[in-house]
Design an enzyme around this catalytic site. Structure first.
Site, PDB file in Angstrom:
ATOM      1  N   ASN A 100       0.842  -1.188   0.000  1.00 27.83           N
ATOM      2  CA  ASN A 100       0.000   0.000   0.000  1.00 27.83           C
ATOM      3  C   ASN A 100       0.885   1.248   0.000  1.00 27.83           C
ATOM      4  O   ASN A 100       1.749   1.390   0.879  1.00 27.83           O
ATOM      5  CB  ASN A 100      -0.867   0.005   1.269  1.00 27.83           C
ATOM      6  CG  ASN A 100      -1.712   1.262   1.411  1.00 27.83           C
ATOM      7  OD1 ASN A 100      -2.460   1.608   0.502  1.00 27.83           O
ATOM      8  ND2 ASN A 100      -1.585   1.951   2.539  1.00 27.83           N
ATOM      9  N   GLU A 101       0.715   2.123  -0.983  1.00 26.67           N
ATOM     10  CA  GLU A 101       1.354   3.443  -0.975  1.00 26.67           C
ATOM     11  C   GLU A 101       2.843   3.417  -0.650  1.00 26.67           C
ATOM     12  O   GLU A 101       3.324   4.259   0.109  1.00 26.67           O
ATOM     13  CB  GLU A 101       0.640   4.359   0.040  1.00 26.67           C
ATOM     14  CG  GLU A 101      -0.820   4.585  -0.279  1.00 26.67           C
ATOM     15  CD  GLU A 101      -1.429   5.786   0.463  1.00 26.67           C
ATOM     16  OE1 GLU A 101      -0.772   6.302   1.373  1.00 26.67           O
ATOM     17  OE2 GLU A 101      -2.534   6.184   0.098  1.00 26.67           O
ATOM     18  N   ASP A 158      -2.570   8.525  -3.734  1.00 18.95           N
ATOM     19  CA  ASP A 158      -3.245   9.564  -4.499  1.00 18.95           C
ATOM     20  C   ASP A 158      -2.254  10.700  -4.772  1.00 18.95           C
ATOM     21  O   ASP A 158      -2.378  11.789  -4.239  1.00 18.95           O
ATOM     22  CB  ASP A 158      -4.445  10.067  -3.672  1.00 18.95           C
ATOM     23  CG  ASP A 158      -5.329  11.021  -4.463  1.00 18.95           C
ATOM     24  OD1 ASP A 158      -5.099  11.196  -5.673  1.00 18.95           O
ATOM     25  OD2 ASP A 158      -6.252  11.591  -3.859  1.00 18.95           O
ATOM     26  N   ARG A 193       0.902   8.390 -10.054  1.00 21.45           N
ATOM     27  CA  ARG A 193      -0.251   7.496  -9.950  1.00 21.45           C
ATOM     28  C   ARG A 193      -0.430   6.622 -11.184  1.00 21.45           C
ATOM     29  O   ARG A 193      -0.480   5.400 -11.104  1.00 21.45           O
ATOM     30  CB  ARG A 193      -1.498   8.331  -9.689  1.00 21.45           C
ATOM     31  CG  ARG A 193      -2.715   7.545  -9.284  1.00 21.45           C
ATOM     32  CD  ARG A 193      -3.844   8.491  -8.936  1.00 21.45           C
ATOM     33  NE  ARG A 193      -3.929   9.544  -9.935  1.00 21.45           N
ATOM     34  CZ  ARG A 193      -4.257  10.815  -9.663  1.00 21.45           C
ATOM     35  NH1 ARG A 193      -4.564  11.182  -8.448  1.00 21.45           N
ATOM     36  NH2 ARG A 193      -4.306  11.706 -10.623  1.00 21.45           N
ATOM     37  N   GLU A 243      -9.246   3.384  -1.383  1.00 22.44           N
ATOM     38  CA  GLU A 243      -9.604   4.321  -0.311  1.00 22.44           C
ATOM     39  C   GLU A 243     -10.280   5.490  -0.993  1.00 22.44           C
ATOM     40  O   GLU A 243      -9.769   5.982  -2.000  1.00 22.44           O
ATOM     41  CB  GLU A 243      -8.363   4.880   0.419  1.00 22.44           C
ATOM     42  CG  GLU A 243      -7.581   3.878   1.236  1.00 22.44           C
ATOM     43  CD  GLU A 243      -6.323   4.479   1.903  1.00 22.44           C
ATOM     44  OE1 GLU A 243      -6.077   5.699   1.762  1.00 22.44           O
ATOM     45  OE2 GLU A 243      -5.591   3.725   2.550  1.00 22.44           O
ATOM     46  N   TYR A 265     -12.807   5.116   3.089  1.00 24.53           N
ATOM     47  CA  TYR A 265     -11.864   5.263   4.190  1.00 24.53           C
ATOM     48  C   TYR A 265     -12.530   6.126   5.239  1.00 24.53           C
ATOM     49  O   TYR A 265     -12.854   7.267   4.952  1.00 24.53           O
ATOM     50  CB  TYR A 265     -10.566   5.910   3.682  1.00 24.53           C
ATOM     51  CG  TYR A 265      -9.467   5.930   4.695  1.00 24.53           C
ATOM     52  CD1 TYR A 265      -8.677   4.798   4.910  1.00 24.53           C
ATOM     53  CD2 TYR A 265      -9.220   7.067   5.464  1.00 24.53           C
ATOM     54  CE1 TYR A 265      -7.668   4.808   5.857  1.00 24.53           C
ATOM     55  CE2 TYR A 265      -8.206   7.069   6.419  1.00 24.53           C
ATOM     56  CZ  TYR A 265      -7.442   5.950   6.604  1.00 24.53           C
ATOM     57  OH  TYR A 265      -6.446   5.950   7.542  1.00 24.53           O
TER      58      TYR A 265
END
Ligand SMILES: *[C@@H]1O[C@H](CO)[C@@H](O)[C@H](O)[C@H]1NC(C)=O
Ligand SMILES: *[C@@H]1O[C@H](CO)[C@@H](O)[C@H](O)[C@H]1NC(C)=O
Ligand SMILES: *[C@@H]1O[C@H](CO)[C@@H](O)[C@H](O)[C@H]1NC(C)=O
Ligand SMILES: *[C@@H]1O[C@H](CO)[C@@H](O)[C@H](O)[C@H]1NC(C)=O
Length: 453
Positions: free
Chosen positions: A149-150, A191, A196, A252, A285
């Site tokens: 994640n991210e 984001d 992205r 999210e 989220y």
């Protein structure tokens, strides 16, 4: 004995069989051919500051599944689980409620590090990932795994990408080697507009199909207040991702920049033909109110929550929005992406030390007590994860650079190397562990048999 059998049978007959969900082209479908759109929330009460596995405590998952059902949800995402504990009861309750799980396989200590991605991609890290797969592969309501994640947050962190992609590949190869169901593997992207789309392309490019993601989650906070398809930038994103070949969804969403309760009017767009050719719904989220104030509910106690206005607004939007009809205009056979013009290393080979897991499974799951593999620039002695080997090789163990406290806590755990048979709070009423494991195996077998009928 006959009593036990009858009890098992009675239990087996209450088994409901959730419809499996599979990927076709760039969309999810139920096995019966109906398209599946995620109506979900992100679920991690306590967040990372008070890391708690929400699927091990029956009291709290009972409290929350009731609310998921009230919202009509079909998916939750959990960011970290303790793979040394049993998840049997909460997973069964989710299954009964028709709710699927998207699971991130990392923990704060065992994940790819932005500071030193190469060091953090080691066999001990992979052991933790594989042990989580061992624990969850048997549940039909696992919709997918997130490899990360991210991790890539800006242009300075794209050097982490090859290591995350290696994890995607290793997870997919591991499930094949272990003859597990091929549960989809994805990445959940930050984001951040500069990286992205390139991230989405990077994880979906190259000739090695095993190293490409099966699905892609986009974290997106661009729809703030009562925005619109155009104003939010959703319309632009539809152009940006045009032709993307695997399912996309918002992993999210729910901007909280506008004061007051969120109206969640993006639901109307997300579940419309404006977006359904590429997007398969998403996850709000997040369920519980934490420090960053994105909650739908305030947690009052282990049995009680207080609904925020956000919850009511979301419920209203979900209730009035049905899925697009038919197949939503999905695409059956788009080509995978072109690799972005990124100056990054090649995807590294898996550390050789991890190959033992492909033959034997991951061995002893260590849960949140697993060493902080993020900072390990070596692979420890993998035989430590297998009690049968470890008990006869004490001298080898002491030759590794692991701290002795870890070694002793591991060898002090007399559980077998099957993650599923670890002790757990749910099992506390049964004194005979073997009978319990045997019993639950038998029940699962009955359940599976009935699902086939
Ligand atoms: C397929 O299964 C889903 C989930 O159980 C259900 O909502 C849907 O109506 C079913 N579709 C058909 C065509 O039976
Ligand atoms: C952390 O989570 C546990 C379990 O949910 C809870 O009992 C405890 O009160 C929480 N601690 C803090 C500081 O929030
Ligand atoms: C959401 O809740 C707030 C606060 O109750 C309310 O003012 C607002 O109108 C709601 N929004 C929608 C779209 O219903
Ligand atoms: C949405 O529908 C559910 C189930 O029918 C219901 O319990 C809930 O109250 C509804 N939400 C709103 C805001 O009306």
């Amino acid at each position: 004995m006959i009593g036990t059998l009858l009890l098992l049978l009675a239990f087996a007959f209450t088994v409901q069989c959730i419809e499996k969900v599979e990927i076709r082209g760039n969309a999810f479908f139920y096995e019966n051919g109906t398209r599946f759109y995620m109506r979900g929330v992100d679920y991690q009460p306590g967040a990372t500051s008070n890391l708690t596995d929400p699927l091990t405590e029956v009291t709290t998952c009972t409290r929350d599944i009731k609310r998921f059902t009230e919202l009509g949800l079909n998916t939750i995402r959990v960011y970290s689980v303790d793979n040394s504990k049993s998840h049997e009861t909460c997973m069964k309750m989710l299954d009964d409620a028709g709710i699927y799980l998207l699971l991130d396989v990392n923990t704060p200590d065992a994940s790819i590090s932005r500071k030193d991605p190469q060091c953090s991609y080691n066999a001990d890290y992979l052991q933790n990932v594989f042990a989580t797969i061992d624990l969850f592969e048997k549940y039909d309501n696992v919709l997918g795994f997130f490899a990360a994640n991210e991790v890539i947050n800006d242009e300075d962190t794209i050097d982490t990408a090859p290591y995350v992609k290696a994890v995607v590949r290793d997870m997919k190869k591991y499930m094949k080697a272990r003859n597990y169901r091929q549960i989809p593997v994805g990445y959940s992207a930050a984001d951040v507009s500069q990286v992205r789309k390139d991230s989405a392309d990077y994880f979906n490019c190259g000739d090695d199909a095993d190293a490409r993601v099966d699905m892609m989650g986009i974290n997106d906070y661009s729809w703030c207040g009562k925005s619109s398809f155009k104003q939010s930038g959703y319309a632009e994103k539809m152009k940006e991702y045009e032709g993307y070949s695997v399912p996309l969804f918002l992993s999210e969403f729910g901007c909280n920049e506008v004061p007051g309760a969120r109206p969640f009017t993006e639901i109307g767009s997300l579940f419309s033909t404006d977006m359904s050719s590429l997007f398969s719904g998403g996850l709000v989220y997040e369920y519980s109110e934490e420090e960053n104030e994105y909650g739908l509910v305030n947690i009052i106690s282990s049995t009680e929550v207080e609904l925020k206005d956000d919850f009511i607004n979301l419920s209203e939007q979900l209730n009035k929005t049905s899925n697009p009809s038919g197949d939503g205009g999905y695409s059956k056979d788009s080509e995978h992406s072109e690799c972005p013009d990124w100056d990054v290393d090649d995807v590294p080979d898996m550390p050789e030390a991890a190959e033992i897991f492909f033959e034997r499974g991951a061995g002893q799951a260590l849960g949140f007590d697993h060493d902080g593999t993020q900072w390990m620039c070596y692979n420890s002695d993998m035989s430590n994860y297998f009690s049968d080997v470890a008990s006869s090789s004490t001298s080898r163990r002491s030759s590794t650079s692991r701290s002795s406290s870890t070694s002793s806590s591991r060898s002090g755990n007399s559980n077998s190397n099957s993650a599923n048979s670890n002790s757990n709070s749910e099992a506390a009423t049964t004194t005979n562990g073997a009978a319990l494991v045997g019993g639950s195996l038998l029940t699962s077998a009955f359940g599976a048999l009935l699902c086939l009928l």
